[in-house]
Enzyme design. Structure first.
Site, PDB file in Angstrom:
ATOM      1  CB  CYS A  89      -0.950  -0.003   1.189  1.00 25.24           C
ATOM      2  SG  CYS A  89      -0.123   0.001   2.801  1.00 25.24           S
ATOM      3  CG  HIS A 334      -4.072   0.779   4.663  1.00 30.34           C
ATOM      4  ND1 HIS A 334      -3.570  -0.081   3.705  1.00 30.34           N
ATOM      5  CD2 HIS A 334      -5.073   1.475   4.060  1.00 30.34           C
ATOM      6  CE1 HIS A 334      -4.253   0.079   2.579  1.00 30.34           C
ATOM      7  NE2 HIS A 334      -5.165   1.020   2.770  1.00 30.34           N
TER       8      HIS A 334
END
Length: 530
Positions: A89, A334
């Site tokens: 990510c 994230h």
């Protein structure tokens, strides 16, 4: 210590390159040392600025400014989402911010570089050109980033997004240079990448005893902001340019009066970049703790108060991308980003998911990296699209806007398809590895204390879903044929990140960035009395 390293540690504002040097500067410095300067120098502040400005054009122009496209080549609508191949990510969020950087995207779509590149393999500019072209010409689709984009950096686990961002920018800067020859730093500062992201700091020390002035000019590609005591980006910038008193044990050894004396040190922006990368220092090198406080950032930012020259009008920048880290520390989290398409609409780019977002939602994030572009640059690109002057991105009249990877590969050998290329990966890994890159960074900085952040698990009610991830249930269970990671993950059972679904937060893991401190290299100074 190598000169080519992106971060050399020490004082962050001087963390990219060594100091400007030239025969003119050497001569001026020698002349000042030979003569006794009056208390008030005949050289005005404007004269000193002009002297420094004249140094840069003397360097060999490796990427002349006229090479930058004058009109927009980007499609107006948002492009493709990026598939998360497991702990990637941070790669996807960084690539999306670069893809929607107007000057960089327009240059890539003009194919100026690939038409003259002779490296064929291991060229980051050619690899980025292929990626940006595919991403912008495949709206509504999900594409896989090329393995070559993170070769030598990705090690099968989540890394810091800002480190990868600057690793990529540095690789593109080096790709602008001819071959592998040693090039002086003033020439490096004329590359395409420095034209887009680069500017110059001025560090001025004024002796309070004889009023002698020492000016040092240093290039930058990004600006790191301490947010421990700041509630907004403007406050962090004000703290950055606030004069620092040097006295007592920290007294300044003046090169004019040749004695230790109290002095005042001021850091200002001497020249401004087309695109500003502002990094909010949220993580600690020692504990990995994160400052989870909200730091306000505006949609429009006036940088004039932080410039060396204060007698000009406003210098307005507009926000076009925000890189966000969701999580509690550098050990988990994230990454995703918000980008502004050419049409003016904001979108949340969360791996494969692309959703429309409001400006209110964009400005309410706990941002990690902010991307600003000069307002005049943004308006010029936007006007060319609104007037219907968008050129063909691939340079052929009948080329379809959604060019396939095979077509790009046939156009130029540098443009590799996203499939694995063992030779390219091997060479890229040999040229620059994460361990070697990080070895060049000093680790002696301290960072802010830890504060727990609450992570929201739902999208705002005003978000419109453009398209959902095709891999929302994870590749491990539903796509066994894609178990082999695109970015050369370990053969042992990897940890796969899943794209964030509506109402579901992606797995939080990995590590985040290290803060950048201040660089205290020796400086070549130009001494002037006032």
């Amino acid at each position: 210590m190598e000169e080519d390293s992106l971060y050399l540690g020490g004082e962050w504002q001087f963390n990219h390159f060594s100091k400007l040097t030239s025969s003119r500067l050497d001569a001026a410095f020698a002349e000042i040392q030979r003569t006794s300067l009056p208390e008030k120098s005949p050289l005005s502040c404007e004269t000193r600025v002009d002297l420094c400005d004249d140094l840069v054009p003397e360097a060999r122009q490796l990427a002349p400014r006229e090479k930058l496209p004058l009109s927009s080549r980007r499609p107006a609508a948002v492009g493709a989402g990026l598939q998360n191949m497991g702990n990637t990510c941070y790669v996807n969020a960084s690539l999306q911010c670069l893809t929607y950087t107007p000057p960089l995207a327009n240059y890539m779509l003009s194919r100026e570089h690939s038409q003259t590149c002779h490296r064929h393999k291991g060229c980051m500019l050619c690899t980025m050109q292929a990626h940006i072209t595919r991403a912008l010409h495949n709206p509504g689709h999900v594409i896989q980033p090329s393995q070559a984009l993170a070769a030598g950096f990705h090690r099968g686990k989540q890394e810091d997004a800002h480190e990868f961002l600057m690793f990529t920018v540095d690789a593109m800067k080096k790709a602008c240079l001819p071959g592998h020859k040693q090039v002086d730093h003033p020439s490096k500062d004329t590359t395409l990448i420095h034209q887009i992201f680069g500017g110059y700091w001025r560090s001025q020390i004024k002796c309070l005893h004889c009023h002698g002035i020492s000016d040092t000019f240093d290039p930058y590609l990004d600006i790191a902001l301490d947010i421990q005591a700041a509630q907004s980006v403007q406050q962090a910038l004000e703290q950055l340019v606030k004069p620092e008193e040097l006295n007592g044990e920290n007294a300044y050894h003046c090169g004019v009066c040749l004695q230790r004396a109290p002095a005042s040190k001021t850091l200002t922006l001497h020249t401004s970049a087309k695109v500003l990368i502002l990094v909010l220092k949220r993580f600690s090198d020692v504990t990995g703790n994160k400052i989870a406080k909200n730091v306000q950032y505006p949609e429009c930012l006036d940088m004039q108060p932080y410039m060396s020259q204060q007698n000009t009008g406003p210098l307005v920048y507009v926000l076009y991308a925000v890189l966000v880290h969701a999580g509690w520390s550098c050990h988990n989290g994230h990454y995703f980003s918000y980008v502004k398409a050419q049409e003016g609409q904001w979108y949340k780019m969360d791996d494969a998911e692309v959703t429309a977002a409001s400006i209110t939602s964009v400005l309410s994030q706990q941002a990690y990296v902010l991307f600003y572009i000069q307002k005049s640059e943004w308006e010029r690109h936007s006007e060319s699209v609104s007037r219907g002057r968008e050129p063909r991105a691939l340079g052929a009249e009948d080329t379809d806007r959604r060019a396939t990877q095979g077509e790009l590969k046939r156009d130029h050998p540098c443009l590799q398809a996203p499939e694995l290329d063992e030779h390219l990966v091997e060479r890229a890994t040999q040229e620059s590895t994460l361990d070697r890159w990080k070895f060049l960074q000093e680790q002696n900085k301290t960072k802010p204390e830890f504060n727990v952040r609450k992570v929201e698990g739902t999208l705002p009610p005003d978000v419109l879903v453009i398209h959902q991830s095709k891999y929302k249930c994870g590749m491990k269970n539903h796509h066994p044929e894609q178990q082999s990671s695109l970015l050369n993950l370990s053969s042992s059972t990897p940890t796969h990140q899943e794209s964030m679904n509506t109402g579901t937060l992606a797995s939080l893991r990995g590590r985040a960035r290290r803060s950048k401190g201040k660089n205290k290299h020796s400086k070549r100074a130009l001494l002037v009395c006032q």
